[in-house]
Design an enzyme around this catalytic site. Structure first.
Site, PDB file in Angstrom:
ATOM      1  N   HIS A  80       0.844  -1.207   0.000  1.00 13.06           N
ATOM      2  CA  HIS A  80       0.000   0.000   0.000  1.00 13.06           C
ATOM      3  C   HIS A  80       0.875   1.251   0.000  1.00 13.06           C
ATOM      4  O   HIS A  80       0.620   2.207  -0.735  1.00 13.06           O
ATOM      5  CB  HIS A  80      -0.889   0.063   1.258  1.00 13.06           C
ATOM      6  CG  HIS A  80      -1.910  -1.013   1.385  1.00 13.06           C
ATOM      7  ND1 HIS A  80      -2.059  -1.723   2.551  1.00 13.06           N
ATOM      8  CD2 HIS A  80      -2.837  -1.479   0.519  1.00 13.06           C
ATOM      9  CE1 HIS A  80      -3.054  -2.585   2.393  1.00 13.06           C
ATOM     10  NE2 HIS A  80      -3.534  -2.468   1.169  1.00 13.06           N
TER      11      HIS A  80
ATOM     12  N   LYS B 126     -17.652  -6.370   8.891  1.00 12.60           N
ATOM     13  CA  LYS B 126     -16.302  -6.913   8.903  1.00 12.60           C
ATOM     14  C   LYS B 126     -15.687  -6.807  10.293  1.00 12.60           C
ATOM     15  O   LYS B 126     -15.892  -5.826  10.994  1.00 12.60           O
ATOM     16  CB  LYS B 126     -15.443  -6.109   7.909  1.00 12.60           C
ATOM     17  CG  LYS B 126     -14.509  -6.940   7.094  1.00 12.60           C
ATOM     18  CD  LYS B 126     -13.875  -6.103   5.995  1.00 12.60           C
ATOM     19  CE  LYS B 126     -12.752  -6.885   5.363  1.00 12.60           C
ATOM     20  NZ  LYS B 126     -11.995  -6.088   4.426  1.00 12.60           N
TER      21      LYS B 126
ATOM     22  N   ARG C  98      -1.534  -6.813  -7.492  1.00 16.81           N
ATOM     23  CA  ARG C  98      -0.436  -7.713  -7.137  1.00 16.81           C
ATOM     24  C   ARG C  98      -0.324  -8.882  -8.092  1.00 16.81           C
ATOM     25  O   ARG C  98       0.763  -9.401  -8.314  1.00 16.81           O
ATOM     26  CB  ARG C  98      -0.643  -8.281  -5.723  1.00 16.81           C
ATOM     27  CG  ARG C  98      -0.538  -7.270  -4.620  1.00 16.81           C
ATOM     28  CD  ARG C  98      -0.934  -7.888  -3.316  1.00 16.81           C
ATOM     29  NE  ARG C  98      -2.329  -8.339  -3.431  1.00 16.81           N
ATOM     30  CZ  ARG C  98      -3.054  -8.813  -2.460  1.00 16.81           C
ATOM     31  NH1 ARG C  98      -2.540  -8.958  -1.265  1.00 16.81           N
ATOM     32  NH2 ARG C  98      -4.305  -9.171  -2.653  1.00 16.81           N
TER      33      ARG C  98
ATOM     34  N   SER D 189      -2.687  -7.591   3.516  1.00 19.05           N
ATOM     35  CA  SER D 189      -3.073  -7.348   4.906  1.00 19.05           C
ATOM     36  C   SER D 189      -3.451  -8.651   5.600  1.00 19.05           C
ATOM     37  O   SER D 189      -3.188  -8.832   6.787  1.00 19.05           O
ATOM     38  CB  SER D 189      -4.234  -6.347   4.977  1.00 19.05           C
ATOM     39  OG  SER D 189      -3.807  -5.071   4.550  1.00 19.05           O
TER      40      SER D 189
END
Length: 155
Positions: free
Chosen positions: A18, A42, A91, A128
């Site tokens: 990031h 979440k 990615r 993450s």
């Protein structure tokens, strides 16, 4: 008119990937707004305040980076902020397929363009999710995140 980009995500926590995308985005845009999305469904490892502070501290010397929190659609946030661009990092091919669908939807619903940057090879494996797993299992997470990410306890 200033060229503004919104870089949305949960940033739980911010990773070196990031960080790299934000740093490179600063060279392309007049302002990069790191927008931490709030999703009540979440379960996060870090509080919203911690995530925001990690990012603000990492970019304290970069006036072109602003950190905010938001709820709802990213395109609505972009309209509210007069941002013409959404910044996203890729990615791998799976990221591309997922992000492409979102970008097409955003274009259908608005005139906001999504700009994709490929992550640097040296950070392309970091997510993450991986960082949280390393933290939960007592590993050395510090090699995966900016130095501003400090874990107080392993949850």
């Amino acid at each position: 008119m200033k060229r503004k980009a919104v870089f949305p995500g949960s940033f739980d926590p911010i990773t070196l990937g990031h960080f790299d995308i934000i740093k490179r985005g600063v060279s392309l845009f007049d302002e990069v707004i790191v927008a931490i999305g709030i999703n009540a469904d979440k379960k996060y490892m870090f509080t919203l305040e911690e995530r925001k502070k990690f990012i603000e501290d990492a970019f304290m010397d970069e006036p072109k980076v602003k950190v905010i929190t938001y709820e709802g659609l990213t395109i609505n946030l972009c309209r509210k902020l007069d941002a013409e661009f959404i910044l996203r990092g890729l990615r791998n091919p799976a990221d591309f397929e997922f992000e492409k669908a979102i970008a097409h939807t955003n274009r259908k619903l608005s005139q906001i363009e999504t700009v994709f940057l490929l992550t640097a090879a040296k950070t392309s494996y970091i997510s993450s999710t991986i960082v949280r797993d390393v933290i939960r299992n007592g590993g050395d997470y510090t090699v995966l995140v900016p130095s501003t990410v400090i874990v107080k306890s392993h949850k």
